[in-house]
Enzyme design. Structure first.
Site, short mmCIF file in Angstrom:
data_model
loop_
_atom_site.label_atom_id
_atom_site.label_comp_id
_atom_site.label_asym_id
_atom_site.label_seq_id
_atom_site.Cartn_x
_atom_site.Cartn_y
_atom_site.Cartn_z
N PRO A 194 0.82 -1.22 0.00
CA PRO A 194 0.00 0.00 0.00
C PRO A 194 0.86 1.26 0.00
CG PRO A 194 -0.09 -1.09 2.14
CD PRO A 194 0.65 -2.01 1.22
N GLU A 206 2.01 -7.75 9.06
CA GLU A 206 2.30 -6.31 9.05
C GLU A 206 3.16 -5.91 7.87
OE1 GLU A 206 0.97 -3.87 10.81
OE2 GLU A 206 -0.27 -5.48 11.62
N ARG A 236 -3.44 -9.13 -20.38
CA ARG A 236 -4.32 -8.77 -21.49
C ARG A 236 -3.65 -7.87 -22.51
NH1 ARG A 236 -7.20 -4.20 -20.99
NH2 ARG A 236 -9.10 -5.03 -21.90
C1 LIG Z 1 -1.90 -5.90 6.09
S1 LIG Z 1 -0.86 -5.45 4.75
C2 LIG Z 1 0.44 -4.61 5.57
C3 LIG Z 1 0.21 -3.15 5.60
C4 LIG Z 1 1.38 -2.37 6.22
N1 LIG Z 1 1.46 -2.58 7.62
C5 LIG Z 1 1.16 -0.89 5.94
O1 LIG Z 1 0.33 -0.30 6.62
O2 LIG Z 1 1.77 -0.36 4.99
C6 LIG Z 1 -0.15 -6.98 4.26
C7 LIG Z 1 0.32 -7.04 2.85
O3 LIG Z 1 -0.74 -6.84 1.95
C8 LIG Z 1 -0.27 -6.26 0.74
N2 LIG Z 1 -1.08 -5.07 0.46
C9 LIG Z 1 -1.97 -4.50 1.29
N3 LIG Z 1 -2.55 -3.45 0.74
C10 LIG Z 1 -2.06 -3.33 -0.51
C11 LIG Z 1 -2.27 -2.41 -1.57
N4 LIG Z 1 -3.11 -1.40 -1.47
N5 LIG Z 1 -1.58 -2.60 -2.73
C12 LIG Z 1 -0.71 -3.62 -2.86
N6 LIG Z 1 -0.46 -4.52 -1.85
C13 LIG Z 1 -1.12 -4.38 -0.70
C14 LIG Z 1 1.21 -5.98 0.94
O4 LIG Z 1 1.96 -6.99 0.29
C15 LIG Z 1 1.37 -6.03 2.44
O5 LIG Z 1 2.65 -6.44 2.84
#
Ligand SMILES: C[S@@+](CC[C@H](N)C(=O)[O-])C[C@H]1O[C@@H](n2cnc3c(N)ncnc32)[C@H](O)[C@@H]1O
Length: 249
Positions: free
Chosen positions: A89, A116, A154
């Protein structure tokens, strides 16, 4: 194109990629997807892939070594190096322009986090780029990876049955939203198909579509208009429209 997925649930991404256009891309040999599970490279009876964060706080953090070993195994499987992309994210926003660039590469390695996230040292050492699919938090990178796989697949030459269809999509070309589409029946209780689309006049149809794209981009995503490079005539025409979404002429 080859896409490697580093994930605790690689089969999940493979399942998402098994249908429709992405499935067809694989059947046609235009895309190959390979999963690598860090747990297979974890040590000890419990094959741990995560641990508590230093400094305290909730949640777990993915360990460096199982991830690194999985990335190494993926790299060793093919001489094409490929960029390592961490779905996060906190990454740069995924856009159609970035999708096109990624689609032009022979190989990418997608790294999916869980919990996390991933120990920062692994990211600093192994990751070339971080990509986000939006300003919200998923519980894992797998859905984000599936989004990248679909969007990139695609665009591989020979995947879509009509090569022109991707070119007219939203965000392509000069970045406008796509025009509205209609199909049979011509008359329906919900309304009639715009007459111009039945006229057979290709120039008129192209003009109508372009204007519809301009109108709906202004209405829904005015931020895209500035970068679209409208001609002076188009800009004047758009200015003259009343904002109801209907053409003033
Ligand atoms: C619960 S999230 C961790 C979020 C992190 N603690 C933060 O707040 O930046 C777990 C995993 O989901 C994926 N993830 C979550 N949201 C995402 C997004 N918007 N885009 C891409 N990957 C995402 C990432 O690989 C991340 O390591």
């Amino acid at each position: 194109m080859r896409i490697d997925i580093i994930s605790l649930f690689p089969e999940f991404v493979a399942l998402c990629a098994g249908f429709g256009v992405v499935g067809r891309a694989q059947e046609r040999g235009l895309l190959s997807i390979h999963g690598w599970n860090p747990r297979d490279y974890a040590q000890g009876n419990y094959r741990r892939v995560d641990d508590r964060p230093f400094g305290g706080g909730p949640g777990m953090v993915m360990l460096i070594d199982p991830l690194r070993a999985a990335i190494d195994a993926a790299r060793a499987a093919d001489p094409i190096r490929g960029r390592v992309v961490y779905l996060s994210p906190q990454g740069r926003a995924l856009t159609q322009a970035r999708v096109r660039e990624l689609a032009g590469q022979s190989r990418i390695i997608l790294l999916c986090g869980r919990y996390e996230g991933v120990d920062e040292r692994l990211l600093a050492a192994e990751v070339d780029e971080e990509l986000s699919i939006g300003d919200y938090v998923l519980s894992g990178g797998e859905l984000a990876a599936a989004v990248v796989v679909d969007a990139v697949a695609r665009l591989q030459e020979g995947v879509l049955n009509d090569a022109g269809s991707a070119v007219q999509d939203s965000f392509e070309g000069d970045g406008l939203l796509d025009c509205p589409h209609y199909t049979r029946p011509v008359e329906h209780a919900l309304g009639a198909v715009p007459e111009v689309l039945l006229s057979g006049n290709h120039a008129e149809i192209a003009r109508w579509r372009r204007r519809q794209a301009l109108l709906r981009t202004r209405e829904r995503r005015p931020d895209l208009l500035a970068a679209a490079g409208l001609s002076a005539e188009e800009a004047r025409w758009l200015e003259a429209q009343d904002g109801t979404g209907d053409e003033a002429g």
